[in-house]
Scaffold this motif. Sequence first.
Motif, PDB file in Angstrom:
ATOM      1  N   MET B   1       1.007  -1.319  -0.028  1.00 54.98           N
ATOM      2  CA  MET B   1       0.022  -0.079  -0.158  1.00 54.98           C
ATOM      3  C   MET B   1       0.746   1.297   0.116  1.00 54.98           C
ATOM      4  SD  MET B   1      -2.984   1.010   2.813  1.00 54.98           S
ATOM      5  CE  MET B   1      -1.862   0.889   4.194  1.00 54.98           C
ATOM      6  N   LYS B   2       0.628   2.286  -1.034  1.00 59.35           N
ATOM      7  CA  LYS B   2       1.479   3.318  -0.983  1.00 59.35           C
ATOM      8  C   LYS B   2       0.699   4.361   0.110  1.00 59.35           C
ATOM      9  CE  LYS B   2       2.778   6.617  -4.672  1.00 59.35           C
ATOM     10  NZ  LYS B   2       2.617   7.115  -5.916  1.00 59.35           N
ATOM     11  N   ILE B   3       1.794   4.992   0.928  1.00 54.82           N
ATOM     12  CA  ILE B   3       1.300   5.757   1.836  1.00 54.82           C
ATOM     13  C   ILE B   3       2.179   7.010   1.518  1.00 54.82           C
ATOM     14  CG2 ILE B   3       1.173   6.209   4.456  1.00 54.82           C
ATOM     15  CD1 ILE B   3       1.335   3.341   5.158  1.00 54.82           C
ATOM     16  N   ARG B   4       1.440   8.165   1.534  1.00 54.17           N
ATOM     17  CA  ARG B   4       1.977   9.317   1.420  1.00 54.17           C
ATOM     18  C   ARG B   4       1.504  10.478   2.741  1.00 54.17           C
ATOM     19  NH1 ARG B   4       0.174   8.057  -3.573  1.00 54.17           N
ATOM     20  NH2 ARG B   4      -1.820   8.154  -2.468  1.00 54.17           N
ATOM     21  N   THR B   5       2.469  10.829   3.439  1.00 52.79           N
ATOM     22  CA  THR B   5       2.347  11.890   4.604  1.00 52.79           C
ATOM     23  C   THR B   5       2.932  13.086   4.170  1.00 52.79           C
ATOM     24  OG1 THR B   5       2.473   9.981   6.003  1.00 52.79           O
ATOM     25  CG2 THR B   5       2.552  12.175   7.051  1.00 52.79           C
ATOM     26  N   GLU B   6       1.875  14.297   4.129  1.00 48.29           N
ATOM     27  CA  GLU B   6       2.475  15.561   3.671  1.00 48.29           C
ATOM     28  C   GLU B   6       1.917  16.775   4.638  1.00 48.29           C
ATOM     29  OE1 GLU B   6       1.620  16.633  -0.426  1.00 48.29           O
ATOM     30  OE2 GLU B   6       0.237  14.807  -0.675  1.00 48.29           O
ATOM     31  N   LEU B   7       2.365  17.509   4.626  1.00 49.80           N
ATOM     32  CA  LEU B   7       1.909  18.827   5.372  1.00 49.80           C
ATOM     33  C   LEU B   7       1.665  19.825   4.278  1.00 49.80           C
ATOM     34  CD1 LEU B   7       1.728  20.334   7.997  1.00 49.80           C
ATOM     35  CD2 LEU B   7       3.689  21.465   7.836  1.00 49.80           C
ATOM     36  N   ILE B   8       0.439  20.299   4.081  1.00 46.41           N
ATOM     37  CA  ILE B   8       0.021  21.130   3.166  1.00 46.41           C
ATOM     38  C   ILE B   8      -0.368  22.546   3.522  1.00 46.41           C
ATOM     39  CG2 ILE B   8      -1.629  21.651   1.074  1.00 46.41           C
ATOM     40  CD1 ILE B   8      -2.279  18.611   0.867  1.00 46.41           C
ATOM     41  N   HIS B   9       0.274  23.518   3.036  1.00 45.38           N
ATOM     42  CA  HIS B   9      -0.049  25.057   3.561  1.00 45.38           C
ATOM     43  C   HIS B   9      -1.077  25.615   2.584  1.00 45.38           C
ATOM     44  CE1 HIS B   9       0.648  28.895   5.341  1.00 45.38           C
ATOM     45  NE2 HIS B   9       0.637  29.258   4.037  1.00 45.38           N
ATOM     46  N   PHE B  10      -1.874  26.175   3.193  1.00 46.81           N
ATOM     47  CA  PHE B  10      -3.199  26.728   2.611  1.00 46.81           C
ATOM     48  C   PHE B  10      -3.010  28.295   3.049  1.00 46.81           C
ATOM     49  CE2 PHE B  10      -4.444  22.518   3.274  1.00 46.81           C
ATOM     50  CZ  PHE B  10      -5.059  22.160   2.138  1.00 46.81           C
ATOM     51  N   HIS B  53      -4.225  11.933  11.305  1.00 47.68           N
ATOM     52  CA  HIS B  53      -4.264  11.596   9.910  1.00 47.68           C
ATOM     53  C   HIS B  53      -3.715  10.176   9.695  1.00 47.68           C
ATOM     54  CE1 HIS B  53      -0.353  12.974  11.280  1.00 47.68           C
ATOM     55  NE2 HIS B  53       0.465  12.434  10.489  1.00 47.68           N
ATOM     56  N   HIS B  54      -3.079   9.584  10.888  1.00 41.61           N
ATOM     57  CA  HIS B  54      -2.495   8.279  10.455  1.00 41.61           C
ATOM     58  C   HIS B  54      -3.480   7.117  10.652  1.00 41.61           C
ATOM     59  CE1 HIS B  54       0.457   5.245  10.070  1.00 41.61           C
ATOM     60  NE2 HIS B  54       0.442   4.828  11.430  1.00 41.61           N
ATOM     61  N   VAL B  55      -4.158   6.736   9.220  1.00 44.77           N
ATOM     62  CA  VAL B  55      -5.381   6.091   9.402  1.00 44.77           C
ATOM     63  C   VAL B  55      -4.848   4.400   9.534  1.00 44.77           C
ATOM     64  CG1 VAL B  55      -7.316   5.218   8.285  1.00 44.77           C
ATOM     65  CG2 VAL B  55      -6.666   7.563   8.651  1.00 44.77           C
ATOM     66  N   ALA B  56      -3.654   4.127   8.373  1.00 48.35           N
ATOM     67  CA  ALA B  56      -3.586   2.692   8.085  1.00 48.35           C
ATOM     68  C   ALA B  56      -1.899   2.637   7.934  1.00 48.35           C
ATOM     69  CB  ALA B  56      -4.525   2.231   7.144  1.00 48.35           C
ATOM     70  N   GLY B  57      -1.630   1.474   7.984  1.00 50.42           N
ATOM     71  CA  GLY B  57      -0.185   0.953   7.911  1.00 50.42           C
ATOM     72  C   GLY B  57       0.547   1.488   9.266  1.00 50.42           C
ATOM     73  N   LEU B  62       4.205   7.088  14.873  1.00 47.49           N
ATOM     74  CA  LEU B  62       2.708   6.763  15.159  1.00 47.49           C
ATOM     75  C   LEU B  62       2.326   5.489  15.462  1.00 47.49           C
ATOM     76  CD1 LEU B  62       1.363   9.926  13.354  1.00 47.49           C
ATOM     77  CD2 LEU B  62       1.573   9.685  15.741  1.00 47.49           C
ATOM     78  N   GLY B  63       3.044   4.478  14.958  1.00 44.63           N
ATOM     79  CA  GLY B  63       2.709   3.151  15.290  1.00 44.63           C
ATOM     80  C   GLY B  63       1.771   2.586  14.148  1.00 44.63           C
ATOM     81  N   ILE B  64       0.905   1.852  14.418  1.00 45.96           N
ATOM     82  CA  ILE B  64      -0.251   1.285  13.336  1.00 45.96           C
ATOM     83  C   ILE B  64      -1.171   2.287  13.500  1.00 45.96           C
ATOM     84  CG2 ILE B  64      -1.815  -0.599  13.215  1.00 45.96           C
ATOM     85  CD1 ILE B  64       0.384  -2.668  14.529  1.00 45.96           C
ATOM     86  N   GLY B  65      -1.735   2.537  12.179  1.00 43.19           N
ATOM     87  CA  GLY B  65      -2.916   3.604  12.204  1.00 43.19           C
ATOM     88  C   GLY B  65      -4.137   3.125  13.004  1.00 43.19           C
ATOM     89  N   TRP B  66      -4.947   4.239  13.329  1.00 42.71           N
ATOM     90  CA  TRP B  66      -6.044   3.903  14.381  1.00 42.71           C
ATOM     91  C   TRP B  66      -7.183   3.018  13.545  1.00 42.71           C
ATOM     92  CZ3 TRP B  66     -10.536   6.230  12.575  1.00 42.71           C
ATOM     93  CH2 TRP B  66     -10.625   7.135  11.568  1.00 42.71           C
ATOM     94  N   TRP B  67      -7.032   3.119  12.189  1.00 43.41           N
ATOM     95  CA  TRP B  67      -8.235   2.129  11.522  1.00 43.41           C
ATOM     96  C   TRP B  67      -7.804   1.281  10.551  1.00 43.41           C
ATOM     97  CZ3 TRP B  67     -13.219   4.640   8.781  1.00 43.41           C
ATOM     98  CH2 TRP B  67     -14.450   4.110   9.368  1.00 43.41           C
ATOM     99  N   ASP B  68      -6.447   0.730  11.052  1.00 53.05           N
ATOM    100  CA  ASP B  68      -5.694  -0.389  10.355  1.00 53.05           C
ATOM    101  C   ASP B  68      -6.839  -1.379   9.871  1.00 53.05           C
ATOM    102  OD1 ASP B  68      -2.928  -0.649   8.982  1.00 53.05           O
ATOM    103  OD2 ASP B  68      -3.247  -2.527  10.113  1.00 53.05           O
ATOM    104  N   GLN B  69      -7.576  -1.789  11.070  1.00 56.00           N
ATOM    105  CA  GLN B  69      -8.276  -2.814  10.886  1.00 56.00           C
ATOM    106  C   GLN B  69      -9.466  -2.813   9.690  1.00 56.00           C
ATOM    107  OE1 GLN B  69     -10.133  -4.967  14.054  1.00 56.00           O
ATOM    108  NE2 GLN B  69      -8.183  -4.958  15.153  1.00 56.00           N
ATOM    109  N   ILE B  70      -9.596  -1.769   9.082  1.00 54.66           N
ATOM    110  CA  ILE B  70     -10.712  -1.414   8.286  1.00 54.66           C
ATOM    111  C   ILE B  70     -10.323  -0.790   6.827  1.00 54.66           C
ATOM    112  CG2 ILE B  70     -12.952   0.029   7.813  1.00 54.66           C
ATOM    113  CD1 ILE B  70     -13.363  -1.683  10.013  1.00 54.66           C
TER     114      ILE B  70
END
Lengths: 361, 361
Positions: B1-10, B53-57, B62-70
Amino acid sequence: MKIRTELIHFSEALQLECGETLDSFDLMIESYGELNESKSNAILVCHAFSGNHHVAGENKELGIGWWDQIVGPKKAIDTDKYYVVCCNNLGGCAGSSGPTSINKKTGKVFGKDFPQVSVSDWVNSQKILMDKLEISSWHFVVGGSLGGMQALQWSIAYPNHIKKAGIFAAAAKSSTQNIAMNEVARESIRKDKNFYDGDYYDKNVTPKSGLKTARMLGHITYLSEELMDSRFGRKFQDEDSKVDEDVNFEVENYLQYKGSKFSELFDANTYILMTKAMDEYDAGNSKGLDQALRNIKSELLIIGFYSDWLYPYQRGKEIQIAAMNNNIKSSFLVFNGENGHDSFLFSSKEYSNAIEKFIES
Amino acid sequence: MKIRTELIHFSEALQLECGETLDSFDLMIESYGELNESKSNAILVCHAFSGNHHVAGENKELGIGWWDQIVGPKKAIDTDKYYVVCCNNLGGCAGSSGPTSINKKTGKVFGKDFPQVSVSDWVNSQKILMDKLEISSWHFVVGGSLGGMQALQWSIAYPNHIKKAGIFAAAAKSSTQNIAMNEVARESIRKDKNFYDGDYYDKNVTPKSGLKTARMLGHITYLSEELMDSRFGRKFQDEDSKVDEDVNFEVENYLQYKGSKFSELFDANTYILMTKAMDEYDAGNSKGLDQALRNIKSELLIIGFYSDWLYPYQRGKEIQIAAMNNNIKSSFLVFNGENGHDSFLFSSKEYSNAIEKFIES
C-alpha cells in the motif's frame, strides 16, 4: 420530633479488617423518636458515602437531613413509632473518628494514616454502639447505596441481632466500572497540588480543586441521563450567572457549582477512604453470594431503580436470587425513580408505601 | 500500500464559525492508494477527537494507524480500489495548525488563543483540501464518533460534493451527559498546576496529570461496562506490576497506565478545544434535524453498537428517522460490538462487510 445529636466515645479497641486496630474511637450519632420499653422498635439507618449522621429534621450547621423525605413523624420510617439511629461512619468527616481526628499516639491529625476501614468494620462499630444503647436486636437496618451494603452486611454478620433489612440502590459488590469511576475521582484528588500526599492539614490549604472534580464526576453518576437531559438539555448558561467563564452549557455550570460547594465541606482523605471501602466490599468474597447469605435470618427488602446506572437494579436482583436460593424471606421491587441513583433519597407514593408496609408487616 | 504523508500549507483565509479568521493554515494529511483518472474513487476518512491523519499502515512515530483494521488493501475500505485521504483536524496536535503552532501575528505559540474551531470549520477546511486535490466529489466520507459527525456535516454542507456518507457510533449532537463528562475532563486539565491557564508552552512543563485524569475518565466511557467486567472484573493487580502503589485493582492500574501514556503524547489545549467542538456540534441547530437534513443528496450508512453507552445506537436511529422523513436513501445497522464506543475501530465480519457493500453498491 425529638432529635438528639451526641458524640459517643468508645474506649474499647476495634480490630479492623485491614489488620490494624483502633485503640478507641468516637461515633457521632443522631437519633429520633423514643426507644420503647421492650427495646423492640429500634431502627438503624446507614448513610451513603458522602452522607452523615444527620438523617432528618433541620439544623443550622447541616441543614435538612439527607433522608428527611423518608424519616420523620408519619413518614415511611415513622419516628412517632420507631426509635431511629444513625451514626457518621468511622473514617468520615462529620464528627466520628476519621482522617481529620487527632491520633492520640502522635498528637497530630491522622490524615492519610487513618486506617482503611471497611463495610464490615462499620457494621462492627455499629454493633458496639448497639450494645452501648442496650438494644439486642434492630427491628430494621436500612440504607441506600453504600448504606445498603451495610444493611446487607448486618444481615450476614449479625443474623441474631437484626429482624429486617432494607437494601436500596445497592449491590453485593461494586462493578469494575464503579471502581474505575472512583479511581478517576481519587486520581483527581491525589494529583491536586494542595493534597501533599494526604498531609495537607497543617498547611492551611485543602485539595479543593481535586475534590471538586471528583464530585463533578460523582454527580454525573448519581443522576440519570434522562434527568440530566430533561433538566439541562443543551441549554446555554446566562452570562450573568456563570460560575466560570469557561463554561457555556447550563449542565457545566451546575456541575461546577455543585462540585465547588462540596469541596468546601468534605475532607479529601475521607473521600478516598470511603470510596475505597465501597470498591472493596464484596459480600460474597471467595465463597460466592449464595454461600455468604446462608445464615441470614432477617427478612430482606431489596429495592432498585430503573434510572440508576451506578448500581443498576439488576444488582439488587442478584441479591434477591441468592436470598431465594437460601429460602430467605425477601421482596425485590424496582421503581421508576426519576433521579437515577439518587432516587433512593426521594419519597414517592409507591416507594414510601413499600418501606412502611415492610417495617410494619 | 502506497502511503504518503505531507503537510500542506493553505494561504487562503478560513472564516471560522466562532467569528474569528485563520489567515492561513496547515493540514497534515496522509493518503493511501491511487486516485483514478476520473477522480471518482476518493474517500475522506475523518478522525475522532484524539485521532490523527495516520489511519492505516505502520510508521515509527505513530505506530499502527487507528483504523488499520478497516482501511488497507482488500480490507473493508480497499486501498487497492480507492484513494483514501485523512487530515489531522484543525486545532489538533499532530501537525495541522493548532494550539501548538506558531501564531504568525505574535511569533509565539498559539496556546489557548488558537480559535475555537467547530465540526463545520473542519468540514470547510476539508473542502478547501478537496479543491486543492482537484477532486470534485468524494465517493465516500466516513468516520466514527466525532468523525461521524463530520461525515454527517459533509452531507449537509456540501450535498453536491459527496456521494455516500458513513456515520458510525455517532450522534447528530452530544447529549447532556456527554457534555457533562467532557466538562469534568476539562476541569481536571484546567486545574492542573502546570496548565497556567493554557500558557504552559514556554514553561517547560505540560499539564500531564490533568490530561491523565481526563483520559482515564474518557477510557471508561469508550469501553462498555461488560467489557471492563469481563476483562478486569474485581481482580487485584500484582504487586510487581503496579504503576502506582495506591491502586489495588487491575482496572485501576490499566486506567493509570493508559492515562499516563496518553498524557505524554497529547496536547492539553487540543483536548479542551476538541471536546468543546464535540459538545457544541448540533446538526439540527434551531431548525431541528428534519429540516437540517433536507438538502442531503448522499446516501447514508448509519451504524451503532449495542455496547456503546457514550453515543448509544439510539442516537443513530434519530439520524435515520430524520433521513427517512426526507426520503434520503439510508441504511441503519446496529451491531453487537464488544468494545463499547470503541467498537467502530474494530473489524468484524458483519461490520466490515456492511461498509464494503455500501461503498461498492
